[in-house]
Design a protein around this motif. Sequence first.
Motif, PDB file in Angstrom:
ATOM      1  N   MET A  40       0.999  -1.571   0.305  1.00 42.27           N
ATOM      2  CA  MET A  40       0.009   0.222   0.058  1.00 42.27           C
ATOM      3  C   MET A  40       1.294   1.413  -0.040  1.00 42.27           C
ATOM      4  O   MET A  40       1.530   1.340   0.428  1.00 42.27           O
ATOM      5  N   ALA A  41       0.242   2.162  -0.854  1.00 44.15           N
ATOM      6  CA  ALA A  41       1.006   3.581  -0.130  1.00 44.15           C
ATOM      7  C   ALA A  41      -0.230   4.605  -0.491  1.00 44.15           C
ATOM      8  O   ALA A  41      -1.622   4.108  -0.597  1.00 44.15           O
ATOM      9  N   VAL A  42      -0.466   6.287   0.089  1.00 45.96           N
ATOM     10  CA  VAL A  42      -1.012   6.967   0.184  1.00 45.96           C
ATOM     11  C   VAL A  42      -0.896   8.285   0.182  1.00 45.96           C
ATOM     12  O   VAL A  42       0.253   8.849  -0.191  1.00 45.96           O
ATOM     13  N   ALA A  43      -1.521   8.920  -0.635  1.00 47.03           N
ATOM     14  CA  ALA A  43      -1.735  10.080  -0.636  1.00 47.03           C
ATOM     15  C   ALA A  43      -2.668  10.933   0.159  1.00 47.03           C
ATOM     16  O   ALA A  43      -4.079  11.009  -0.198  1.00 47.03           O
ATOM     17  N   GLY A  44      -2.317  11.043   0.849  1.00 47.96           N
ATOM     18  CA  GLY A  44      -3.135  11.476   2.302  1.00 47.96           C
ATOM     19  C   GLY A  44      -3.432  13.153   2.302  1.00 47.96           C
ATOM     20  O   GLY A  44      -2.430  14.276   2.317  1.00 47.96           O
ATOM     21  N   PRO A  45      -4.285  13.370   3.234  1.00 48.50           N
ATOM     22  CA  PRO A  45      -3.478  14.536   4.308  1.00 48.50           C
ATOM     23  C   PRO A  45      -2.948  14.835   5.317  1.00 48.50           C
ATOM     24  O   PRO A  45      -2.243  13.971   5.712  1.00 48.50           O
ATOM     25  N   GLU A  46      -1.937  15.945   5.461  1.00 46.73           N
ATOM     26  CA  GLU A  46      -1.381  16.625   5.658  1.00 46.73           C
ATOM     27  C   GLU A  46      -1.344  15.763   7.741  1.00 46.73           C
ATOM     28  O   GLU A  46      -2.393  16.022   8.362  1.00 46.73           O
ATOM     29  N   GLY A  47      -0.458  15.365   8.139  1.00 50.42           N
ATOM     30  CA  GLY A  47      -0.233  14.787   9.585  1.00 50.42           C
ATOM     31  C   GLY A  47      -0.809  13.084   9.613  1.00 50.42           C
ATOM     32  O   GLY A  47      -0.755  12.255  10.005  1.00 50.42           O
ATOM     33  N   CYS A  48      -0.917  12.563   8.481  1.00 49.01           N
ATOM     34  CA  CYS A  48      -1.694  11.192   8.389  1.00 49.01           C
ATOM     35  C   CYS A  48      -0.666   9.965   8.529  1.00 49.01           C
ATOM     36  O   CYS A  48      -1.190   8.788   8.639  1.00 49.01           O
ATOM     37  N   ALA A  49       0.865  10.660   8.353  1.00 47.39           N
ATOM     38  CA  ALA A  49       1.778   9.302   8.200  1.00 47.39           C
ATOM     39  C   ALA A  49       1.454   8.969   9.451  1.00 47.39           C
ATOM     40  O   ALA A  49       1.853   7.675   9.793  1.00 47.39           O
ATOM     41  N   SER A  50       1.912   9.710  10.496  1.00 44.88           N
ATOM     42  CA  SER A  50       2.230   9.080  11.553  1.00 44.88           C
ATOM     43  C   SER A  50       0.663   8.087  11.859  1.00 44.88           C
ATOM     44  O   SER A  50       0.595   7.045  13.139  1.00 44.88           O
ATOM     45  N   TYR A  51      -0.361   8.685  11.720  1.00 46.82           N
ATOM     46  CA  TYR A  51      -1.691   7.529  12.227  1.00 46.82           C
ATOM     47  C   TYR A  51      -1.661   5.988  11.099  1.00 46.82           C
ATOM     48  O   TYR A  51      -2.206   5.204  11.397  1.00 46.82           O
ATOM     49  N   LEU A  52      -1.015   6.015  11.087  1.00 48.69           N
ATOM     50  CA  LEU A  52      -0.745   4.763   8.835  1.00 48.69           C
ATOM     51  C   LEU A  52       0.550   3.818   9.368  1.00 48.69           C
ATOM     52  O   LEU A  52       0.742   2.133   8.872  1.00 48.69           O
ATOM     53  N   ASN A  53       1.559   3.828   9.907  1.00 48.14           N
ATOM     54  CA  ASN A  53       2.532   3.247  10.652  1.00 48.14           C
ATOM     55  C   ASN A  53       3.086   2.174   8.722  1.00 48.14           C
ATOM     56  O   ASN A  53       3.130   1.725   9.013  1.00 48.14           O
ATOM     57  N   ALA A  54       3.243   3.928   8.401  1.00 46.47           N
ATOM     58  CA  ALA A  54       4.303   3.635   6.819  1.00 46.47           C
ATOM     59  C   ALA A  54       4.542   4.196   6.578  1.00 46.47           C
ATOM     60  O   ALA A  54       5.556   4.768   7.204  1.00 46.47           O
ATOM     61  N   GLU A  55       5.953   3.706   5.688  1.00 47.62           N
ATOM     62  CA  GLU A  55       7.083   3.880   5.285  1.00 47.62           C
ATOM     63  C   GLU A  55       7.331   5.330   4.276  1.00 47.62           C
ATOM     64  O   GLU A  55       6.066   5.802   4.172  1.00 47.62           O
ATOM     65  N   ALA A  56       7.920   6.628   5.403  1.00 48.18           N
ATOM     66  CA  ALA A  56       7.998   7.778   4.881  1.00 48.18           C
ATOM     67  C   ALA A  56       7.741   7.861   3.050  1.00 48.18           C
ATOM     68  O   ALA A  56       7.198   8.935   2.004  1.00 48.18           O
ATOM     69  N   ALA A  57       8.726   6.251   2.602  1.00 44.19           N
ATOM     70  CA  ALA A  57       8.418   7.009   1.308  1.00 44.19           C
ATOM     71  C   ALA A  57       6.975   6.662  -0.032  1.00 44.19           C
ATOM     72  O   ALA A  57       6.849   6.702  -0.552  1.00 44.19           O
ATOM     73  N   THR A  58       6.170   6.021   0.934  1.00 46.59           N
ATOM     74  CA  THR A  58       5.031   5.823   0.742  1.00 46.59           C
ATOM     75  C   THR A  58       4.010   6.419   1.058  1.00 46.59           C
ATOM     76  O   THR A  58       2.629   5.896   0.637  1.00 46.59           O
ATOM     77  N   VAL A  59       4.006   7.228   1.259  1.00 49.38           N
ATOM     78  CA  VAL A  59       2.948   8.002   1.897  1.00 49.38           C
ATOM     79  C   VAL A  59       3.498  10.085   0.673  1.00 49.38           C
ATOM     80  O   VAL A  59       4.775  10.453   1.373  1.00 49.38           O
ATOM     81  N   ALA A  60       2.609  10.261   0.362  1.00 46.91           N
ATOM     82  CA  ALA A  60       2.632  12.001   0.128  1.00 46.91           C
ATOM     83  C   ALA A  60       1.463  12.509   1.106  1.00 46.91           C
ATOM     84  O   ALA A  60       0.178  12.258   0.330  1.00 46.91           O
ATOM     85  N   THR A  61       1.782  14.241   0.862  1.00 43.81           N
ATOM     86  CA  THR A  61       0.323  14.538   1.809  1.00 43.81           C
ATOM     87  C   THR A  61      -0.002  15.653   0.896  1.00 43.81           C
ATOM     88  O   THR A  61       1.056  15.949   0.063  1.00 43.81           O
ATOM     89  N   PHE A  62      -1.240  15.872   1.859  1.00 46.65           N
ATOM     90  CA  PHE A  62      -1.646  17.493   0.503  1.00 46.65           C
ATOM     91  C   PHE A  62      -2.375  18.550   1.811  1.00 46.65           C
ATOM     92  O   PHE A  62      -3.089  17.971   2.590  1.00 46.65           O
ATOM     93  N   PRO A  63      -2.728  19.737   1.376  1.00 45.49           N
ATOM     94  CA  PRO A  63      -3.487  20.008   2.966  1.00 45.49           C
ATOM     95  C   PRO A  63      -4.773  20.279   2.738  1.00 45.49           C
ATOM     96  O   PRO A  63      -5.365  19.524   1.488  1.00 45.49           O
ATOM     97  N   THR A  64      -5.601  20.202   3.492  1.00 45.35           N
ATOM     98  CA  THR A  64      -7.139  20.108   3.297  1.00 45.35           C
ATOM     99  C   THR A  64      -7.430  21.300   3.166  1.00 45.35           C
ATOM    100  O   THR A  64      -9.158  21.060   2.807  1.00 45.35           O
ATOM    101  N   ALA A  65      -7.002  22.325   3.185  1.00 40.02           N
ATOM    102  CA  ALA A  65      -7.612  23.723   2.881  1.00 40.02           C
ATOM    103  C   ALA A  65      -6.723  24.288   2.727  1.00 40.02           C
ATOM    104  O   ALA A  65      -6.119  25.206   3.541  1.00 40.02           O
ATOM    105  N   PRO A  66      -7.081  25.277   2.264  1.00 41.72           N
ATOM    106  CA  PRO A  66      -8.672  25.633   1.544  1.00 41.72           C
ATOM    107  C   PRO A  66      -9.250  24.805  -0.019  1.00 41.72           C
ATOM    108  O   PRO A  66      -8.249  23.840   0.337  1.00 41.72           O
ATOM    109  N   LYS A  67     -10.446  24.806   0.221  1.00 42.95           N
ATOM    110  CA  LYS A  67     -10.659  23.803  -1.765  1.00 42.95           C
ATOM    111  C   LYS A  67      -9.353  23.850  -2.568  1.00 42.95           C
ATOM    112  O   LYS A  67      -8.846  22.802  -2.639  1.00 42.95           O
TER     113      LYS A  67
END
Length: 394
Positions: A40-67
Amino acid sequence: MALADQPRILLVTRNLPPLIGGMEKLNHHIFLELGKRYAMAVAGPEGCASYLNAEAATVATFPTAPKSAFVMGSIRAAWQMGMSFRPDLILCGSGATAPAGFLIARRLGIPLITYLHGLDIVTSHVLYKSIFLPAIRASTTLITNSSNTARLALAHSIDARRLHILHPGVEMDVPEDIEPAAFRQAIEAGDRPILLSVGRLTERKGLYQFIVNCMPDLVRQQPDILLLIVGGEATDALSAKQGIGIQLTETIQQMNLASHVKLLGRIDDARLSQAYSASQLLLFPVLDLPGDVEGFGMVAVEAAAHGLPTVGFAAGGVPDAIAEGVSGYLVPPNDYQQMSKTILRYLSGESQISKDSCKQFANAFSWASFGEKLSNIVSPLLKPNDLLPITEHP
């Protein structure tokens, strides 16, 4: 086969912790359940990586606001992770990330799954209808969270051959040392009958209307009744009316109901389990509003997992989350007189539902079962296969 040799899935979603809500819980479990079977890899909200217990190389984040920052950021993060991780399939956790998922899926020539919720279909914004809905329709496979969401999808020209119904799951491992008496003591409830409402404070939840239309009659006939409201403002939502908490507080004061209605705000999972176990009924008086609909009703299943029945309006996807006479009672939408009668009949003992009955109903929604059903939807797309007809996974 080692997990590293398994097919690769990229989850693209705005709805993950640290954001709070039912969709966030759902997408977190999508990641956890598919992670048992696939890389698995994730493109998700900023701060999600620490909740996923995933390797940094498999998580990319983005802001949730503004739209605008969310939309462009989700596209960038999905593209970045898609080009580096090289998934075999994209799964979008809601229609909000369908454009991001569509672009990278088309670039890589791989299947795209979009998990649809009620708001993904009924949102009336012109740009959403012109950009997001086409990306949703272009998905290889679509999953809806309820039969009502499936009906909405079909009404918006989504191909039935690509559609599956898969209800969100529930945690069945309820702690044994919940101590509901301690919770009652903490809120000074004594032996009073407790009605419980759980969820973010949005207009769709119908609490204002319930307080105005039902509470005076309930108090007259059951003078010691207590309504507990758990949840905070939907500050993380892309579009939700704010100030519901203030409106409720003012209404409670104006109607002299302060001794019968308490707003507890957000509470942690341990205290929420106590609230479920200490209460007599969960309330779900949701409304069907233009451009807004209750997609499923996860809290009704969570309550059932604790042995607590629900009384709710049969609106949106709620009928999929409550089994009449088994885990609760369904009332015709907006029929507040019938809602009050149903509550009073239950509190008086005239009608009863056992804890075991509720728990047996909830067991069909366990996250383990959810993971198996989701894998059954995903796996055919990882090898050539004909489109499957619309299928329900209860």
